[in-house]
Design a protein around this motif. Structure first.
Motif, PDB file in Angstrom:
ATOM      1  N   ARG A  92       1.056  -1.267   0.394  1.00  9.67           N
ATOM      2  CA  ARG A  92       0.187   0.137  -0.238  1.00  9.67           C
ATOM      3  C   ARG A  92       0.899   1.576   0.009  1.00  9.67           C
ATOM      4  O   ARG A  92       0.682   2.381  -0.664  1.00  9.67           O
ATOM      5  CB  ARG A  92      -1.112  -0.278   1.239  1.00  9.67           C
ATOM      6  CG  ARG A  92      -1.399   1.407   2.006  1.00  9.67           C
ATOM      7  CD  ARG A  92      -2.359   1.302   0.436  1.00  9.67           C
ATOM      8  NE  ARG A  92      -3.919   0.539   0.682  1.00  9.67           N
ATOM      9  CZ  ARG A  92      -5.030   0.808   0.912  1.00  9.67           C
ATOM     10  NH1 ARG A  92      -5.147   1.639   1.910  1.00  9.67           N
ATOM     11  NH2 ARG A  92      -5.699  -0.495   0.927  1.00  9.67           N
ATOM     12  N   PHE A  93       2.069   1.252   0.953  1.00 13.29           N
ATOM     13  CA  PHE A  93       3.083   2.342   0.964  1.00 13.29           C
ATOM     14  C   PHE A  93       4.026   2.061  -0.020  1.00 13.29           C
ATOM     15  O   PHE A  93       4.961   3.182   0.147  1.00 13.29           O
ATOM     16  CB  PHE A  93       2.534   2.828   2.222  1.00 13.29           C
ATOM     17  CG  PHE A  93       1.847   2.916   3.660  1.00 13.29           C
ATOM     18  CD1 PHE A  93       1.679   4.663   3.472  1.00 13.29           C
ATOM     19  CD2 PHE A  93       1.524   2.283   4.206  1.00 13.29           C
ATOM     20  CE1 PHE A  93       0.459   3.979   4.466  1.00 13.29           C
ATOM     21  CE2 PHE A  93      -0.061   2.554   5.387  1.00 13.29           C
ATOM     22  CZ  PHE A  93       0.242   3.619   4.736  1.00 13.29           C
ATOM     23  N   SER A  94       3.922   1.606  -0.870  1.00 15.31           N
ATOM     24  CA  SER A  94       5.294   1.064  -1.779  1.00 15.31           C
ATOM     25  C   SER A  94       6.813   1.118  -1.383  1.00 15.31           C
ATOM     26  O   SER A  94       7.502   2.384  -1.462  1.00 15.31           O
ATOM     27  CB  SER A  94       5.446   1.819  -2.756  1.00 15.31           C
ATOM     28  OG  SER A  94       3.445   2.443  -3.459  1.00 15.31           O
ATOM     29  N   VAL A  95       6.591   0.434  -0.175  1.00 12.51           N
ATOM     30  CA  VAL A  95       8.395  -0.387   0.416  1.00 12.51           C
ATOM     31  C   VAL A  95       8.663  -0.415  -0.234  1.00 12.51           C
ATOM     32  O   VAL A  95       8.779  -1.680  -0.557  1.00 12.51           O
ATOM     33  CB  VAL A  95       7.499  -0.211   2.130  1.00 12.51           C
ATOM     34  CG1 VAL A  95       9.540   0.146   2.866  1.00 12.51           C
ATOM     35  CG2 VAL A  95       6.430   0.671   2.804  1.00 12.51           C
ATOM     36  N   PRO A  96      10.404   0.349  -0.586  1.00 11.50           N
ATOM     37  CA  PRO A  96      11.320   0.082  -1.234  1.00 11.50           C
ATOM     38  C   PRO A  96      12.015  -1.240  -0.439  1.00 11.50           C
ATOM     39  O   PRO A  96      11.824  -1.640   0.925  1.00 11.50           O
ATOM     40  CB  PRO A  96      12.550   0.788  -0.923  1.00 11.50           C
ATOM     41  CG  PRO A  96      11.731   1.893  -0.969  1.00 11.50           C
ATOM     42  CD  PRO A  96      10.745   1.900  -0.598  1.00 11.50           C
ATOM     43  N   ARG A  97      11.957  -2.250  -0.827  1.00 10.35           N
ATOM     44  CA  ARG A  97      12.433  -3.876  -0.242  1.00 10.35           C
ATOM     45  C   ARG A  97      13.186  -3.545   0.794  1.00 10.35           C
ATOM     46  O   ARG A  97      13.377  -4.382   1.626  1.00 10.35           O
ATOM     47  CB  ARG A  97      12.671  -5.164  -1.521  1.00 10.35           C
ATOM     48  CG  ARG A  97      11.574  -5.680  -2.491  1.00 10.35           C
ATOM     49  CD  ARG A  97      10.524  -6.050  -1.397  1.00 10.35           C
ATOM     50  NE  ARG A  97      11.247  -7.463  -1.386  1.00 10.35           N
ATOM     51  CZ  ARG A  97       9.782  -8.276  -0.718  1.00 10.35           C
ATOM     52  NH1 ARG A  97       9.142  -7.994  -0.747  1.00 10.35           N
ATOM     53  NH2 ARG A  97      10.816  -9.666  -0.687  1.00 10.35           N
ATOM     54  N   GLN A  98      14.724  -2.857  -0.087  1.00 17.33           N
ATOM     55  CA  GLN A  98      15.643  -2.653   1.138  1.00 17.33           C
ATOM     56  C   GLN A  98      15.392  -1.927   2.428  1.00 17.33           C
ATOM     57  O   GLN A  98      16.789  -2.224   3.816  1.00 17.33           O
ATOM     58  CB  GLN A  98      16.890  -2.336   0.159  1.00 17.33           C
ATOM     59  CG  GLN A  98      16.397  -0.970  -0.118  1.00 17.33           C
ATOM     60  CD  GLN A  98      15.889  -0.340  -1.408  1.00 17.33           C
ATOM     61  OE1 GLN A  98      15.239  -1.567  -1.876  1.00 17.33           O
ATOM     62  NE2 GLN A  98      16.127   0.886  -1.864  1.00 17.33           N
TER      63      GLN A  98
END
Length: 333
Positions: A92-98
């Motif tokens: 939902r918040f498009s958090v980068p995987r790293q």
């Protein structure tokens, strides 16, 4: 079970040390862990839980070791249900995987603090009012029914709570995650929070809601605050790595909600029977214990929980495999 102050202190010191090492590793090298790395950490935490249970067996006896293992397994399985919501929040918040490791770790630290308060409050209530088990039992059965409804409706949406909406409205939040810190400086020199803060609030408050059913559930297995606390520690400490290890497998666990609902309903009934056995409410059996109410032994609880979760997992994987094959056949035709 008598637990001295120094054992509590040693446990808390060890927990802080592990969290400090985790924070140091993530802070120096934020990255998306590989399956091998995640599997190694999960195996380590599971191994530590097994060793801890053996230690309880040696020092306190088989009964308390059984309560720890049953409680830990229950909390661990309920934590897997948390992961479904975590996946939705990250998307939902498009958090980068790293940066997801950092968010999960901070969320777990908040969860440990909040669950510690919940456990202390629960232990105090149980010590003063045995009838609280009636409430715990009814709440677990109610939660089980809601889980069944979620499974039937296949609802996997995430609704932002009041605190998240307030934070997004009041706090200055940038559009970029930047270098993964909670705060950044805009192009005009203004200090702003990054979306990482909002995601952390979402993870922490979501786990607080999950604690509302997991804490009563484990008190239905053991009344020992130390075992309740340590079972929660071992269940949560490996949750971050489990998130990356399971990955797409979560989507295949289509019957997990049904398995967890059965486990919660079973523990709810167990709590209700125990409340009847130790009854003090004047309008039930004249305020005396209902002696015909059976006591469910811990070994039976462990077998029921393992069996239920095992059946739900196998059935989920079989159905997912069949659905994938059917989709492949349909695509070719």
């Amino acid at each position: 079970m008598s637990v001295s102050a120094w054992v509590w202190i040693a446990t808390l010191v060890a927990l802080i040390a592990v969290l400090a090492v985790d924070l140091l590793i993530i802070g120096r090298r934020p990255h998306e862990p590989s399956v091998k790395e995640s599997g190694g950490w999960v195996a380590l935490y599971v191994g530590l839980a097994v060793v801890f249970g053996i230690g309880v067996w040696i020092t306190a006896g088989g009964r308390y070791a059984g309560e720890f293992y049953t409680g830990w397994l229950t909390e661990y399985s309920l934590s897997v249900d948390n992961l479904f919501v975590f996946v939705i929040i990250m998307a939902r918040f498009s958090v980068p995987r790293q940066f997801q490791q950092k968010v999960l770790l901070i969320g777990i630290v908040l969860a440990l603090l909040m669950r510690g308060l919940f456990i202390a409050a629960g232990a105090a209530l149980i010590a003063q009012f045995s009838w609280v088990f009636y409430i715990f039992g009814a709440f677990l059965v109610y939660t089980a029914i809601n889980l069944l409804k979620e499974g039937e409706n296949d609802e996997d949406d995430f609704n932002e709570n009041v605190l998240i909406r307030w934070a997004k409205k009041v706090l200055p939040v940038s559009n970029s995650f930047g270098d993964g810190r909670m705060m950044t400086v805009s192009s005009v020199g203004k200090r702003m929070f990054t979306p990482l803060l909002i995601v952390t609030i979402a993870i922490g408050t979501t786990d607080l809601l999950f604690a509302l059913d997991s804490i009563p559930a484990i008190f239905g297995i053991t009344k020992e605050p130390y075992l309740v606390f340590t079972a929660n520690i071992f269940a949560l400490m490996g949750l971050r790595q489990l998130y990356f290890l399971l990955g797409g497998l979560l989507e295949r666990l289509v019957y997990l909600n049904y398995g967890l609902a059965a486990v919660l309903a079973f523990i709810g009934v167990k709590l209700f029977l125990e409340a009847l056995h130790t009854n003090t409410l004047p309008f039930i059996n004249g305020g005396e214990g209902v002696h015909w109410a059976p006591e469910i032994p811990i070994w039976l609880s462990l077998l029921v929980i393992i069996g239920t979760l095992g059946v739900a997992t196998v059935a989920s994987l079989v159905k997912s495999s069949r659905d994938a094959k059917r989709a492949l056949v349909d695509a070719k035709s």
